[in-house]
Design a protein around this motif. Structure first.
Motif, PDB file in Angstrom:
ATOM      1  N   ILE A   1       5.924 -11.923 -40.293  1.00 60.13           N
ATOM      2  CA  ILE A   1       4.766 -11.264 -39.704  1.00 60.13           C
ATOM      3  C   ILE A   1       4.511 -11.920 -38.355  1.00 60.13           C
ATOM      4  CG2 ILE A   1       2.274 -10.894 -39.900  1.00 60.13           C
ATOM      5  CD1 ILE A   1       2.652 -10.618 -42.877  1.00 60.13           C
ATOM      6  N   TYR A   2       4.326 -11.093 -37.327  1.00 64.14           N
ATOM      7  CA  TYR A   2       4.081 -11.576 -35.975  1.00 64.14           C
ATOM      8  C   TYR A   2       2.846 -10.900 -35.399  1.00 64.14           C
ATOM      9  CZ  TYR A   2       8.989 -12.996 -36.151  1.00 64.14           C
ATOM     10  OH  TYR A   2      10.180 -13.561 -36.512  1.00 64.14           O
TER      11      TYR A   2
ATOM     12  N   TYR B   1       2.071  -2.161 -35.528  1.00 60.53           N
ATOM     13  CA  TYR B   1       0.728  -1.633 -35.300  1.00 60.53           C
ATOM     14  C   TYR B   1       0.306  -2.074 -33.907  1.00 60.53           C
ATOM     15  CZ  TYR B   1       0.882  -1.313 -40.396  1.00 60.53           C
ATOM     16  OH  TYR B   1       1.236  -1.038 -41.676  1.00 60.53           O
ATOM     17  N   LYS B   2      -0.035  -1.115 -33.051  1.00 57.63           N
ATOM     18  CA  LYS B   2      -0.385  -1.421 -31.659  1.00 57.63           C
ATOM     19  C   LYS B   2      -1.804  -0.985 -31.353  1.00 57.63           C
ATOM     20  CE  LYS B   2       4.301  -0.830 -29.915  1.00 57.63           C
ATOM     21  NZ  LYS B   2       5.131  -0.152 -28.906  1.00 57.63           N
TER      22      LYS B   2
ATOM     23  N   PHE C   1       0.917  -6.016 -33.888  1.00 60.52           N
ATOM     24  CA  PHE C   1       0.959  -6.690 -35.179  1.00 60.52           C
ATOM     25  C   PHE C   1       2.215  -6.149 -35.843  1.00 60.52           C
ATOM     26  CE2 PHE C   1       0.148  -6.920 -39.723  1.00 60.52           C
ATOM     27  CZ  PHE C   1      -0.370  -8.199 -39.879  1.00 60.52           C
ATOM     28  N   ILE C   2       3.184  -7.027 -36.106  1.00 59.78           N
ATOM     29  CA  ILE C   2       4.501  -6.599 -36.572  1.00 59.78           C
ATOM     30  C   ILE C   2       4.794  -7.224 -37.931  1.00 59.78           C
ATOM     31  CG2 ILE C   2       6.971  -6.564 -36.046  1.00 59.78           C
ATOM     32  CD1 ILE C   2       6.044  -7.113 -33.055  1.00 59.78           C
TER      33      ILE C   2
ATOM     34  N   LEU D   1       1.345 -15.781 -29.057  1.00 59.35           N
ATOM     35  CA  LEU D   1       2.327 -15.419 -30.070  1.00 59.35           C
ATOM     36  C   LEU D   1       2.014 -16.222 -31.320  1.00 59.35           C
ATOM     37  CD1 LEU D   1       4.932 -14.049 -31.052  1.00 59.35           C
ATOM     38  CD2 LEU D   1       6.189 -15.952 -30.037  1.00 59.35           C
ATOM     39  N   ALA D   2       1.849 -15.520 -32.430  1.00 61.72           N
ATOM     40  CA  ALA D   2       1.575 -16.180 -33.708  1.00 61.72           C
ATOM     41  C   ALA D   2       2.449 -15.511 -34.768  1.00 61.72           C
ATOM     42  CB  ALA D   2       0.100 -16.051 -34.082  1.00 61.72           C
ATOM     43  N   GLY D   3       2.790 -16.246 -35.816  1.00 59.93           N
ATOM     44  CA  GLY D   3       3.614 -15.655 -36.862  1.00 59.93           C
ATOM     45  C   GLY D   3       3.714 -16.538 -38.075  1.00 59.93           C
TER      46      GLY D   3
END
Length: 89
Positions: free
Chosen positions: A12-13, A36-37, A24-25, A2-4
């Motif tokens: 943004i995650y 985006y998946k 990508f959120i 998990l990054a953000g």
């Protein structure tokens, strides 16, 4: 993994899962969530993202270094800080 990061009026995650999928959120106060998946491949310190539909402006290739995931082939530089990393390299 998990990054953000906090973005102007939003967040943004990047969520990476053990089954080689990711999300990508980009979400904000004034807009809906853009999700985006797809699937990813990890080679050494480089992530290659294959999106199901459209590709975000951050790009489809990123480097993992110094606690960050940094996109390197998009129309703008994007970097998200790793909050949790259980990804197997």
């Amino acid at each position: 993994m998990l990054a953000g990061r906090e973005a102007p009026l939003g967040w943004i995650y990047l969520k990476i899962y053990d089954d080689k999928s990711f999300e990508f959120i980009s979400k904000g106060i004034m807009r809906d969530n853009d999700v985006y998946k797809g699937n990813y491949e990890l080679k050494n310190d480089t992530l290659y993202f294959k999106y199901n539909d459209s590709i975000p402006k951050a790009g489809s290739k990123a480097i993992i270094q110094n606690g960050y995931v940094s996109y390197i082939n998009g129309t703008y530089p994007e970097s998200v800080q790793i909050k949790l990393n259980k990804i197997k390299q």
